[in-house]
Scaffold this motif. Sequence first.
Motif, short mmCIF file in Angstrom:
data_model
loop_
_atom_site.label_atom_id
_atom_site.label_comp_id
_atom_site.label_asym_id
_atom_site.label_seq_id
_atom_site.Cartn_x
_atom_site.Cartn_y
_atom_site.Cartn_z
N PHE A 270 0.92 -1.20 -0.18
CA PHE A 270 -0.05 -0.25 0.02
C PHE A 270 0.91 1.29 -0.05
O PHE A 270 1.73 1.31 0.83
CB PHE A 270 -0.83 0.04 1.26
N VAL A 271 0.66 2.27 -1.04
CA VAL A 271 1.65 3.19 -1.18
C VAL A 271 1.03 4.68 -0.86
O VAL A 271 1.72 5.68 -0.82
CB VAL A 271 2.27 3.17 -2.43
N CYS A 272 -0.44 4.69 -0.77
CA CYS A 272 -1.12 6.03 -0.63
C CYS A 272 -1.21 6.27 0.83
O CYS A 272 -1.86 5.51 1.56
CB CYS A 272 -2.55 5.75 -1.36
N PRO A 273 -0.80 7.49 1.48
CA PRO A 273 -0.93 7.77 2.85
C PRO A 273 -2.32 7.92 3.07
O PRO A 273 -3.15 8.32 2.25
CB PRO A 273 -0.39 9.16 2.92
N GLY A 274 -2.94 7.09 4.19
CA GLY A 274 -4.28 7.21 4.48
C GLY A 274 -5.19 6.42 4.11
O GLY A 274 -6.39 6.17 4.34
N GLU A 275 -4.74 5.22 3.06
CA GLU A 275 -5.40 4.44 2.46
C GLU A 275 -6.05 3.28 3.42
O GLU A 275 -7.20 3.01 3.49
CB GLU A 275 -4.86 3.89 1.31
N ILE A 276 -5.16 2.89 4.59
CA ILE A 276 -5.41 1.87 5.49
C ILE A 276 -6.50 2.56 6.21
O ILE A 276 -7.41 1.78 6.68
CB ILE A 276 -4.29 1.40 6.31
N THR A 277 -6.41 3.83 6.69
CA THR A 277 -7.36 4.35 7.43
C THR A 277 -8.65 4.54 6.82
O THR A 277 -10.04 4.21 7.32
CB THR A 277 -7.07 5.97 8.01
N ARG A 278 -8.62 4.80 5.49
CA ARG A 278 -10.10 5.07 4.85
C ARG A 278 -10.84 3.79 4.79
O ARG A 278 -12.01 3.65 4.95
CB ARG A 278 -9.92 5.40 3.17
N LEU A 279 -10.03 2.62 4.42
CA LEU A 279 -10.67 1.45 4.33
C LEU A 279 -11.23 0.87 5.95
O LEU A 279 -12.22 0.24 5.63
CB LEU A 279 -9.55 0.19 3.97
N ALA A 280 -10.34 1.41 6.91
CA ALA A 280 -10.93 0.90 8.17
C ALA A 280 -12.16 1.79 8.79
O ALA A 280 -13.20 1.21 9.21
CB ALA A 280 -10.08 1.12 9.13
N GLU A 281 -12.26 3.07 8.17
CA GLU A 281 -13.43 4.03 8.23
C GLU A 281 -14.63 3.38 7.44
O GLU A 281 -15.55 3.33 8.11
CB GLU A 281 -13.04 5.27 7.98
N VAL B 171 1.10 1.12 9.26
CA VAL B 171 -0.02 0.54 10.34
C VAL B 171 0.30 1.52 11.62
O VAL B 171 -0.72 1.79 12.06
CB VAL B 171 0.11 -0.86 10.70
N GLY B 172 1.36 1.77 11.98
CA GLY B 172 1.48 2.46 13.22
C GLY B 172 1.30 3.71 13.16
O GLY B 172 0.85 4.56 14.28
N LEU B 173 1.48 4.35 12.13
CA LEU B 173 1.22 6.01 11.81
C LEU B 173 -0.14 6.20 11.31
O LEU B 173 -0.47 7.27 11.37
CB LEU B 173 2.30 6.51 11.04
N GLU B 174 -0.83 5.33 10.82
CA GLU B 174 -2.26 5.44 10.34
C GLU B 174 -3.04 5.86 11.74
O GLU B 174 -3.10 5.74 12.81
CB GLU B 174 -2.87 4.31 9.81
N GLU B 175 -4.13 6.53 11.28
CA GLU B 175 -5.20 6.97 12.48
C GLU B 175 -6.31 6.00 12.56
O GLU B 175 -7.38 5.89 12.35
CB GLU B 175 -5.82 8.44 12.11
#
Length: 225
Positions: A43-54, A79-83
């Motif tokens: 995953f290379v786009c900042p915030g993508e993990i957060t958006r999927l989690a939301e 993972v550690g720095l995502e919101e």
Amino acid sequence: IYQLCTACPELPVVVCGVTMASPANYRGFIRECPNLHLEISQFVCPGEITRLAEDGLASRLIFGSDLPTRHAGAPLAAVGLEELDDTARRMILHDNLAQLLPALEPVESALGPRDLPQFSSIIDTHVHLGGWNYAFAASGRAEDTLRDMERCGISSVIATSLWACFGEVALGNQNVAEACEAFPGRIYGYLTLDPKHPAEVARQIERYGFRSAFRGIKLHGQTHA
């Protein structure tokens, strides 16, 4: 992948190496296929993990490091720095995979930002400014890039412009030059050139080729309509 998931709904399916625009492409049918999971090592786009989690999809994300090809620090930092709250972070790092592989040993706690690998200095040599329709890139402003650098502990970056990569060479190189001037020592640039247009190549080299903030040349001949 969609046909496999729907034809075999009891079969867990993990797609590895999902990168660039792929998370957005998968988001539409991942809800329809409860047996589909995405591995996050690329995953290379900042915030993508957060958006999927939301979107309620944290249970579909599987941690991966891509060792030994890549250093484990990048996906751990992602993972550690995502919101994320501790529950979502723990799910991604352990619980989701533990459900697929019940023999995994339990872990005591989820990874938090203080547990991230420590580096003396991080220089990111692959950063994009500007915008692209197929991938999230903040607002494309240099200020947003600097904010993400501070959040992730990155000391400096070497950037290209997505506009320059996809048809707007002059506009993109100007955007990079302005970012370098606004944040000297933090943002450096690649001069993007399209070999299909030699006259424009000459103009861009004449204008920017000897500026110290530009540390390399990127040849990019792909143009998207």
